[in-house]
Design a protein around this motif. Sequence first.
Motif, PDB file in Angstrom:
ATOM      1  N   PHE A  81      42.460  31.442  91.013  1.00 39.14           N
ATOM      2  CA  PHE A  81      42.346  30.302  91.928  1.00 39.14           C
ATOM      3  C   PHE A  81      43.731  29.787  92.319  1.00 39.14           C
ATOM      4  O   PHE A  81      43.986  29.461  93.474  1.00 39.14           O
ATOM      5  N   GLU A  82      44.623  29.736  91.346  1.00 38.33           N
ATOM      6  CA  GLU A  82      45.949  29.202  91.636  1.00 38.33           C
ATOM      7  C   GLU A  82      46.784  30.122  92.525  1.00 38.33           C
ATOM      8  O   GLU A  82      47.796  29.699  93.064  1.00 38.33           O
ATOM      9  N   GLU A  87      47.341  27.097  99.609  1.00 35.53           N
ATOM     10  CA  GLU A  87      47.108  25.668  99.378  1.00 35.53           C
ATOM     11  C   GLU A  87      45.854  25.163 100.069  1.00 35.53           C
ATOM     12  O   GLU A  87      45.069  24.414  99.502  1.00 35.53           O
ATOM     13  N   GLN A 110      42.748  26.253  98.296  1.00 39.98           N
ATOM     14  CA  GLN A 110      42.565  25.489  97.057  1.00 39.98           C
ATOM     15  C   GLN A 110      42.001  24.118  97.368  1.00 39.98           C
ATOM     16  O   GLN A 110      41.086  23.625  96.706  1.00 39.98           O
ATOM     17  N   ARG A 164      38.446  22.764  96.056  1.00 39.26           N
ATOM     18  CA  ARG A 164      38.423  21.567  95.199  1.00 39.26           C
ATOM     19  C   ARG A 164      37.542  20.480  95.785  1.00 39.26           C
ATOM     20  O   ARG A 164      36.745  19.856  95.090  1.00 39.26           O
ATOM     21  N   CYS A 217      37.696  31.748 101.950  1.00 40.51           N
ATOM     22  CA  CYS A 217      38.492  31.431 100.750  1.00 40.51           C
ATOM     23  C   CYS A 217      37.822  31.974  99.495  1.00 40.51           C
ATOM     24  O   CYS A 217      38.477  32.542  98.627  1.00 40.51           O
ATOM     25  N   GLN A 236      49.272  21.039  94.047  1.00 40.10           N
ATOM     26  CA  GLN A 236      48.751  20.755  92.706  1.00 40.10           C
ATOM     27  C   GLN A 236      49.328  19.447  92.175  1.00 40.10           C
ATOM     28  O   GLN A 236      48.626  18.650  91.566  1.00 40.10           O
TER      29      GLN A 236
END
Lengths: 186, 242
Positions: A133-134, A138, A141, A145, A174, B182
Motif C-alpha cells: 500500500f505504501e 499519494e 493512498q 484511505r 488504484c 503520510q
Amino acid sequence: MAKTVHPDQRYLLALLNNDAQLINEIYKKCAGKVKSFVCFNNGDANDAEDIFQEALVDVYNQAKYKGLELTCPFEPFLLLVCKRKWLNELKKRAVLPVTKEEDSLLHIGEDTFEQAEQLEKQQEQSKLFLKAFEKLGERCQEIIRWSLKGEAQEKVAEALGVTYGYLRKKKSECMASLMKLVQLNK
Amino acid sequence: MAEDKITWTARFVEGDLSEAEMAEFEAQLQTDAELQQHLENYRQLQQNLRQQLAPDAVREALQQTLGKLNSQYFGHETQVLSLKPIIKWASGIAAVLAIGLFIWAPWRGNLYQQYHVPGQMLVAERGAASETELDKAASFYNDGKYAEAKSILEKLYSKDSQNAQLSYYYAQTLLATGRVEQGRELLTTVYNGESAFKYDAAYAIAMSYLKTGQKTECKSWLQKIAKGTTHYQKATDLIQKL
C-alpha cells in the motif's frame, strides 16, 4: 469434521467488546508467565509488556477482521503467541534465544500450535499488504484511505473534490495496482 | 474484455462496470478459476486494508484498557514528577523562541524558511538513568538527522500509536523525509485529538503546504490555530503575507 469453538472464545469476545473485567482475568492468568518467560530470555518487563499488548491486539484484529474462532484453550494459545513474538523479536535484535522451542511448562495441543501459527501468518500477511500500500502513489493512498472511513462513497467523492464516477474508476484502478503490487511482493 | 483480469475484478467489486459488463463478469466467474482466485484475493485485500487502515474506535478503547492493566501487571516504577523536566522544558521553549525569532527575521526572503520552525524534540525524563529509545530519537531529531530519528520513532509509534507526542514527531520526520502525504495524515489525526500537540500539528500541516506552494490549503490550516497558542501570532502574520 468441523472443529467446535472452545468455550474460551469468551476471551476473544471480551477483547472485541473491550470488557475490562474479563480482560483483567486474562492478565491475571497470563501476564506473569509472559513476564517471566521474556525476562528469562534476554528481555525485561518493558519488553514483556509490549509483547503482551501487541499479542492481544493481534488477537483482537484477527477476531474482528478475519473471523478468528478459538478451537483450543485461550491461555496456552496466548502464551504461545507471545513466545513466538518474543523469539522473533530476539532474532531481529540478533540475540540467540536461550531456551528451546518446546515448552516444558505447558501442555500444548496440536490445535494450539496451529492457531498460533495461523495468527502469525495472518499478521505477516497484513504487514505485506501495508508495505505494498505504501508503494502506491499519494493520490491512490488518499483515495483508498478515504474509502475506508466508512462514509458513503458520494461523500468521499465530494471530500476529494471529484465526481462519483471518477472516484469509482480511480479507486478500481488504484486497487488493481495494489493487487499487482501484493502479488509481486509474494 | 480488453483489460487484464485483476483490473476487471477491481472494477467489478467497486461497481465500475455497466450492467452488461457485470453480467459478462458473473458468467465468466462461474467457470474461470483464475478469476475466482482474483476475486477471493480481492476480498482478502479489502479485509486487510480495513484492519490496517480503517479507524477502529473499539480497538483504541481496548488499547487504553490494556495500557492501564499493563502498569498494574508489569510493575512499572511510577513516574516521579520532579522540577528537572520543567526546567528542561522551560529552557527548551526559550531556545525554540530564540531560534524562532532568528528564523523569523524579516530580512529573509522565502516565506517557508521564515516560518518553518522544526522545533526541538523535548523528552521529559522518565527517571531511568539509561538512555531510552525516545532519548535517542530526540537527539537525532534535534541534530536534524530526520531519517535516523524516523526509524526509531516509527518503531515506538507502532507500539504506541495513541501517543500524541510520538505521533507528532514521527509525522514531522515523515514530512522531512519526503513522505508528505503520510505525515499530513498523521498530523491530521493529532489535530483531531485533544492533546498538547493539537495546534503544533495544524501549524506543521500548514508548513507542509507552504513548502509545496499550496497556499490555499496552507491558509486554511493556519486559520485553525486558536488564539493564544504558541503559533497563533506567526500564523496570523503569515496569513496576511499570503
